[in-house]
Design a protein around this motif. Structure first.
Motif, short mmCIF file in Angstrom:
data_model
loop_
_atom_site.label_atom_id
_atom_site.label_comp_id
_atom_site.label_asym_id
_atom_site.label_seq_id
_atom_site.Cartn_x
_atom_site.Cartn_y
_atom_site.Cartn_z
N ASP A 130 41.22 -26.49 -37.83
CA ASP A 130 41.52 -28.02 -37.79
C ASP A 130 42.90 -28.25 -36.95
O ASP A 130 43.09 -29.21 -36.19
CB ASP A 130 41.75 -28.58 -39.47
N LYS A 131 43.99 -27.38 -37.37
CA LYS A 131 45.19 -27.44 -36.44
C LYS A 131 44.91 -27.62 -34.99
O LYS A 131 45.46 -28.13 -34.35
CB LYS A 131 46.22 -26.33 -37.08
N PHE A 132 44.12 -26.68 -34.62
CA PHE A 132 43.92 -26.50 -33.26
C PHE A 132 43.23 -27.74 -32.75
O PHE A 132 43.40 -28.20 -31.55
CB PHE A 132 43.46 -25.14 -32.50
N ASN A 133 42.10 -28.14 -33.46
CA ASN A 133 41.38 -29.10 -33.13
C ASN A 133 42.02 -30.46 -33.08
O ASN A 133 41.57 -31.64 -32.40
CB ASN A 133 40.09 -29.10 -33.95
N SER A 134 43.08 -30.60 -33.78
CA SER A 134 43.70 -31.84 -33.76
C SER A 134 44.48 -32.27 -32.72
O SER A 134 44.46 -33.43 -32.21
CB SER A 134 44.52 -31.90 -35.15
N ASN A 135 44.55 -31.28 -31.98
CA ASN A 135 45.31 -31.40 -30.50
C ASN A 135 44.20 -31.63 -29.42
O ASN A 135 44.47 -31.82 -28.26
CB ASN A 135 46.29 -30.33 -29.94
N ASN A 136 42.72 -31.33 -29.83
CA ASN A 136 41.86 -31.44 -28.86
C ASN A 136 41.70 -30.18 -27.98
O ASN A 136 40.86 -30.05 -27.03
CB ASN A 136 41.50 -32.61 -28.22
N SER A 137 42.56 -29.31 -27.94
CA SER A 137 42.60 -28.18 -27.32
C SER A 137 43.48 -26.96 -27.67
O SER A 137 44.69 -27.42 -28.43
CB SER A 137 42.92 -28.58 -25.60
N LEU A 138 43.36 -25.77 -27.22
CA LEU A 138 44.37 -24.86 -27.69
C LEU A 138 45.58 -25.02 -26.83
O LEU A 138 45.25 -25.38 -25.71
CB LEU A 138 43.49 -23.52 -27.65
N PRO A 139 46.64 -24.36 -27.33
CA PRO A 139 47.72 -24.49 -26.36
C PRO A 139 47.47 -23.85 -25.03
O PRO A 139 48.00 -24.32 -24.05
CB PRO A 139 48.77 -23.85 -27.04
N VAL A 140 46.65 -22.89 -24.99
CA VAL A 140 46.55 -21.93 -23.66
C VAL A 140 45.56 -22.77 -22.50
O VAL A 140 45.77 -22.76 -21.45
CB VAL A 140 45.49 -20.77 -23.92
N ASP A 141 45.05 -23.95 -23.25
CA ASP A 141 44.20 -24.83 -22.29
C ASP A 141 44.92 -25.52 -21.31
O ASP A 141 44.78 -25.84 -20.09
CB ASP A 141 43.40 -25.86 -23.04
#
Length: 94
Positions: free
Chosen positions: A48-59
């Motif tokens: 959920d934490k990564f999906n709240s930003n709609n992307s991973l930081p690596v994207d």
């Protein structure tokens, strides 16, 4: 040689202890279900934490945004560190 033998023995004892502990925990059905539930909750929180930003930081990598001043500053400063280190420590003084 003695140090290596002591280290290998410590690793073996630690692995045996971890295996025994996991058998004791997984043997009891209630503990096993609680462990699985905790794992599932933790996994959901991370997802959920990564999906709240709609992307991973690596994207973001490889797609620079010209309007992102902090990112641009970090990139420009980061390139200087290697050059400065080489000049100070590796290059022969003139």
């Amino acid at each position: 040689m003695k140090r290596k033998r002591i280290m290998m023995s410590s690793i073996a004892v630690g692995a045996a202890g971890a295996a025994a502990a996991s058998v004791m925990v997984l043997k009891d059905r209630d503990k096993r279900e609680r462990l699985f539930s905790t794992y599932t909750d933790w996994k959901q929180k991370v997802t959920d934490k990564f999906n709240s930003n709609n992307s991973l930081p690596v994207d973001k990598a490889g797609i620079p945004d010209p309007q992102d001043e902090a990112d641009n500053k970090m990139v420009s400063e980061g390139a200087q560190f290697g050059v400065q280190y080489y000049n100070e420590h590796k290059q022969e003084p003139k």
